[in-house]
Structure formats: structure tokens, C-alpha cells
Write a protein that holds these residues in place. Structure first.
Motif, PDB file in Angstrom:
ATOM      1  N   ARG A  79       0.828  -1.219   0.000  1.00 22.58           N
ATOM      2  CA  ARG A  79       0.000   0.000   0.000  1.00 22.58           C
ATOM      3  C   ARG A  79       0.855   1.260   0.000  1.00 22.58           C
ATOM      4  NH1 ARG A  79      -2.858  -4.049   1.698  1.00 22.58           N
ATOM      5  NH2 ARG A  79      -5.131  -4.094   1.371  1.00 22.58           N
ATOM      6  N   PHE A  83       0.537   4.075  -2.932  1.00 24.29           N
ATOM      7  CA  PHE A  83       0.361   5.494  -2.606  1.00 24.29           C
ATOM      8  C   PHE A  83       1.373   6.358  -3.347  1.00 24.29           C
ATOM      9  CE2 PHE A  83       1.909   9.018   0.071  1.00 24.29           C
ATOM     10  CZ  PHE A  83       0.803   9.862  -0.024  1.00 24.29           C
ATOM     11  N   LYS A 210      -4.299   4.651  -9.910  1.00 19.46           N
ATOM     12  CA  LYS A 210      -5.268   4.879  -8.845  1.00 19.46           C
ATOM     13  C   LYS A 210      -5.297   6.367  -8.565  1.00 19.46           C
ATOM     14  CE  LYS A 210      -5.231   0.619  -6.085  1.00 19.46           C
ATOM     15  NZ  LYS A 210      -4.894   0.041  -4.758  1.00 19.46           N
ATOM     16  N   SER A 211      -6.462   6.863  -8.219  1.00 15.83           N
ATOM     17  CA  SER A 211      -6.521   8.267  -7.853  1.00 15.83           C
ATOM     18  C   SER A 211      -5.720   8.471  -6.570  1.00 15.83           C
ATOM     19  CB  SER A 211      -7.969   8.704  -7.636  1.00 15.83           C
ATOM     20  OG  SER A 211      -8.470   8.138  -6.435  1.00 15.83           O
ATOM     21  N   TRP A 213      -6.412  10.217  -3.943  1.00 16.10           N
ATOM     22  CA  TRP A 213      -7.209  10.136  -2.717  1.00 16.10           C
ATOM     23  C   TRP A 213      -7.584   8.699  -2.379  1.00 16.10           C
ATOM     24  CZ3 TRP A 213      -6.521  14.135  -0.005  1.00 16.10           C
ATOM     25  CH2 TRP A 213      -6.378  15.394  -0.595  1.00 16.10           C
ATOM     26  N   LYS A 214      -7.818   7.900  -3.412  1.00 17.34           N
ATOM     27  CA  LYS A 214      -8.121   6.490  -3.165  1.00 17.34           C
ATOM     28  C   LYS A 214      -6.894   5.775  -2.599  1.00 17.34           C
ATOM     29  CE  LYS A 214      -9.750   2.226  -5.346  1.00 17.34           C
ATOM     30  NZ  LYS A 214     -10.154   1.580  -6.618  1.00 17.34           N
ATOM     31  N   LEU A 216      -4.382   7.176  -1.047  1.00 15.83           N
ATOM     32  CA  LEU A 216      -4.124   7.717   0.293  1.00 15.83           C
ATOM     33  C   LEU A 216      -5.034   7.060   1.317  1.00 15.83           C
ATOM     34  CD1 LEU A 216      -2.769   9.724   2.221  1.00 15.83           C
ATOM     35  CD2 LEU A 216      -4.490  11.420   1.530  1.00 15.83           C
ATOM     36  N   ASN A 217      -6.296   6.884   0.938  1.00 16.41           N
ATOM     37  CA  ASN A 217      -7.247   6.253   1.861  1.00 16.41           C
ATOM     38  C   ASN A 217      -6.838   4.817   2.181  1.00 16.41           C
ATOM     39  OD1 ASN A 217      -9.879   6.135   3.299  1.00 16.41           O
ATOM     40  ND2 ASN A 217     -10.379   4.653   1.708  1.00 16.41           N
ATOM     41  N   GLU A 218      -6.386   4.082   1.168  1.00 12.62           N
ATOM     42  CA  GLU A 218      -5.982   2.695   1.387  1.00 12.62           C
ATOM     43  C   GLU A 218      -4.678   2.591   2.172  1.00 12.62           C
ATOM     44  OE1 GLU A 218      -5.840   0.594  -2.284  1.00 12.62           O
ATOM     45  OE2 GLU A 218      -7.998   0.764  -2.679  1.00 12.62           O
ATOM     46  N   LYS A 220      -3.554   4.884   4.419  1.00  9.67           N
ATOM     47  CA  LYS A 220      -3.483   5.775   5.589  1.00  9.67           C
ATOM     48  C   LYS A 220      -2.958   5.068   6.840  1.00  9.67           C
ATOM     49  CE  LYS A 220      -8.467   5.368   6.733  1.00  9.67           C
ATOM     50  NZ  LYS A 220      -8.907   4.579   5.570  1.00  9.67           N
ATOM     51  N   TYR A 259      -6.388  -4.623   6.889  1.00 10.92           N
ATOM     52  CA  TYR A 259      -6.044  -5.043   5.534  1.00 10.92           C
ATOM     53  C   TYR A 259      -6.422  -6.503   5.278  1.00 10.92           C
ATOM     54  CZ  TYR A 259      -3.340  -0.722   5.167  1.00 10.92           C
ATOM     55  OH  TYR A 259      -2.945   0.594   5.137  1.00 10.92           O
TER      56      TYR A 259
END
Length: 429
Positions: A79, A83, A210-211, A213-214, A216-218, A220, A259
Motif C-alpha cells: 500500500r 500510494f 489509482k486516484s 485520494w483512493k 491515500l485512503n488505502e 493511511k 487489511y
């Protein structure tokens, strides 16, 4: 005095030549002197080996190793890479840049160079090969980025130096931030130059995109890991040892329940790998401590210090000689073992010259980290070459400029102590 040093050296070298493990070689060499001299009881081996491992600070070592294993197996490193891929996008050398940045963050979790190369390199090298990078360069870059492991805090190497030198481990962690960032920036510049020269422009495939924000969310929870570990230490909330335990608990929760890439059935393998690695390290600690105490009782550090003092009393020349010596040592002896063996000898040499033990620790650790890239030992390099499926000799073309840059950095850190001491002194105010 000279004869004792000669016996120690000869027995140790002979043991290494016949492939006796370093830890056992240390014990045999020191025990030979004990038996010949007859002034130290043989039971001192057992006493020194046992008491050296009876340390609260040393508990951090197996816990940080376990945390690194959990995070590597539990999807945290993957992840982190996703990112940084969303952050960097597609441009010249972006996959190399992602490798360096992900290694930087993973180093702030695992504290180990080999673990960083195996985890991040294991994922990124196949991507770089697919993206048109030459296999020798991918191996060399991943190995060099793994050099961040022992320098970016928390660092297992810093823990051992702090224990051996009586220096605050937290201060060592703080002191490693700037040198670690300098390594990262240097590698980023070299990566850009090499990729520009070879015309490598990374283009992400549709499935890789991947976007931000997506991603980053995954990621975090993965990104929070070094914040929790280092924030707890620097905030005075936990000691480095307690931070290691916190890292294990946090990584277990994230990997198992958030996860869900780590299964309960995987834990036995994780614990087994950690036990083997930790046990190997602790045997090093025990026999190296016995070796060091025999050196001290035989007054060998004073003998070496006096010998160097007869050559020069200039701090500049002494540091130069020590750096040259350690660069050779790093080629043949693993980093932790080298610290355990040579710090009791070298520290009495530099302290009378007014060299700060904290600054000297950074010089020693940075120097020996370069040994992770230099054969015949070159652990990082061998791991990177194995993952890329190339002979390690083929990496030398690309490794050479990275080594030259790291040697220049070593010189700057050696003779500009403010780079090391700035942050610890600032935070102490």
C-alpha cells in the motif's frame, strides 16, 4: 600486549577462512587468549554472554524485526508503493523514485536494510523490469535504497551502537533523520540522471493507476505507522523499546483486521522467521561482548589508541584512518557484528580528541552501511541481484556512481558534525 592482539587476530582470521560463523569465531578467538593467558576464568565466557543479553534496551531488536516481518507480510509495504505511485505519476524515472520513497518510509518502520530491500525491492524490481529498466540498474537502485534502513530511525544499528557506546538511543534516532534524507535526495538525483540518459519514461498501465485520494485512503494506516513509532519516541511518550512493542501491536491489528492480508495461520511462519533472525543477532551480541571484554581486560583498546596517537593526534587524520579502516571492515563483516567488535576499540581513541560520541556513532553507522553494497559481503546487493535474477557483478556499472555519492556524503557527515548534531541539540532546548 602486541602478542595478545596478534593471537586474537590470527585465530579470528583463520576461523573465518575455514567458514566458521563470525559469532563463533569471536568466541574461539577470545577463549584462546583466555586459555593462553590464564588470568581470566573460562566461566567468564558464560557470564559475559548471558549478561550482555540481559538488557531492556535490547528487547527493541526482536520486536522491530517482528514488526518488519508483520508489515512486509501484511500488505503494508504494498500500500505504501501504491500510494507513492499515485503521488508520482508517470515521468522520467518515476518507478525508481517510488522505490526510493517507499524504501524511505519502510525503513522508518523496519530499521533494517536487508528487510527494506527484500520487501520494497521484491515488489518494485519486477515493476521496473516491466517498465523497461535494465535488471542490473533495478537491482543496484533497490540495494542502495535499502541503505536507508540502518540510517532512517528507528534503526537496529543505532540501538546496538547506543548500547555499546552508552549514548542515548533516542538521540541516535533523531541524529539519523538528516543523513537519511540526504541519502534519499542523492539517490533521487542519480536515478533521474540515469533514467534521463537511458530515455526511461514510466507510463502507468490502466490497472496500476489509482486516484491519489483512493491510494491515500488505502495507505493511511500504513503511513501512520512511522508517525506513531517515531512520534511516540520523540514526544517522550514511549522509550525505543516500548515503541518497538507498539509497532508490533499496531502492525498486527492493521494486518489482521484492517487489511486482512495476514491470516492467523501465517503467524507461525512470521514468528519463526523472526526467532531465527533475532536468535542469530543475540548470539552475535553475546560472543562479541565476551570478545570486547577480553580486549578491555587485556588493555588492547589502549594499545591501539596509543599506536594511532604515535602516528597522529589530528582529529581530521584519525577520522580519515578510521573511515578507511571501517570501509574495509564493512566489506567482510556484517554491520551489527562490526559495531559490537570495534566500538570498544575505536571509542577510546576518539573521545580524548574531543569528538562527540553521538557524531562518531553516525560516522560509524553510515560507513558500515556502505558495506551493505560492497562485496564480498554486500548483503543488500546480493538480495537485490537475486530478486532481479542477475549476477551481482553486472550491477557495478550502475552501483559505482551511487557508491561514489555515498562516499562523498560520508566525508561531509564526518567533517561537518552539525549535520548530525543539529536536530538533537535543537530538540534538547
Amino acid at each position: 600486549m602486541g602478542s595478545t592482539l596478534l593471537i586474537l587476530t590470527l585465530v579470528f582470521v583463520v576461523c573465518l577462512i575455514i567458514n566458521v560463523p563470525i559469532a563463533i569465531s569471536l568466541a574461539i578467538a577470545a577463549l584462546t587468549v583466555v586459555l593462553i593467558e590464564g588470568t581470566i576464568p573460562v566461566s567468564f565466557l558464560i557470564q559475559a554472554t548471558f549478561t550482555s543479553n540481559d538488557s531492556f534496551a535490547l528487547l527493541a531488536v526482536p520486536f522491530f524485526i517482528l514488526a518488519g516481518e508483520l508489515m512486509s507480510t501484511g500488505g503494508i509495504s504494498k500500500r505504501l508503493i501504491d500510494f507513492f505511485r499515485s503521488l508520482v505519476g508517470s515521468w522520467t524515472g518515476s518507478l525508481g523514485l517510488i522505490t526510493i520513497l517507499a524504501s524511505l518510509i519502510f525503513a522508518a518502520i523496519s530499521g533494517s536494510g536487508a528487510a527494506t530491500v527484500a520487501s520494497i525491492g521484491g515488489i518494485m524490481i519486477p515493476h521496473m523490469l516491466k517498465g523497461g529498466y535494465k535488471a542490473p540498474y533495478a537491482a543496484a537502485l533497490s540495494a542502495s535504497a535499502g541503505a536507508l534502513g540502518p540510517i532512517i530511525p528507528p534503526s537496529l544499528v543505532f540501538i546496538f551502537y547506543g548500547i555499546m557506546a552508552g549514548v542515548s538511543i533516542s538521540d541516535m534516532f533523531i541524529a539519523g533523520i538528516v543523513p537519511g534524507l540526504l541519502i534519499a535526495v542523492t539517490l533521487i538525483i542519480i536515478n533521474y540522471i540515469v533514467c534521463k540518459k537511458e530515455g526511461i519514461v514510466d507510463v502507468q498501465s490502466a490497472e496500476d493507476k489509482k486516484s491519489f485520494w483512493k491510494a491515500l485512503n488505502e495507505a493511511k494506516f500504513a503511513l501512520l505507522t512511522p508517525v506513531i513509532i517515531l512520534g511516540g519516541i520523540y514526544g517522550g511518550i514511549v522509550t525505543p523499546t516500548e515503541a518497538a512493542v507498539l509497532a508490533v501491536v499496531y502492525s498486527l491489528i492493521v494486518s489482521l483486521f484492517i487489511y486482512k492480508e495476514l491470516k492467523f495461520s501465517d503467524l507461525m511462519d512470521v514468528f519463526l522467521r523472526t526467532t531465527i533472525t533475532s536468535g542469530t543477532v543475540m548470539i552475535f551480541v553475546g560472543t562479541a561482548t565476551f570478545f570486547g571484554r577480553v580486549l578491555t581486560l587485556e588493555q588492547i583498546p589502549q594499545f591501539v589508541a596509543n599506536s594511532i596517537s604515535e602516528l597522529t593526534t589530528s582529529p581530521i587524520m584519525v577520522l580519515l584512518l578510521i573511515n578507511l579502516f571501517l570501509l574495509v571492515v564493512g566489506m567482510f563483516i556484517e554491520t551489527v557484528a562490526a559495531i559490537l567488535i570495534f566500538i570498544p576499540i575505536l571509542l577510546p581513541i576518539v573521545i580524548p580528541l574531543g569528538i562527540d560520541p553521538l557524531h562518531f556513532g553516525m560516522v560509524v553507522c553510515f560507513n558500515l552501511t556502505i558495506g551493505l553494497l560492497t562485496p564480498p559481503l554486500g548483503l543488500n546487493l546480493f538480495i537485490g541481484a537475486k530478486v532481479a535474477n542477475v549476477k551481482f557483478e553486472s550491477t557495478f556499472k550502475y552501483l559505482t556512481p551511487m557508491l561514489i555519492a555515498l562516499l562523498i556524503l560520508l566525508g561531509i557527515i564526518t567533517y561537518v558534525p552539525e549535520i548530525t548534531l543539529f536536530l538533537p541539540e535543537l530538540l534538547a532546548k
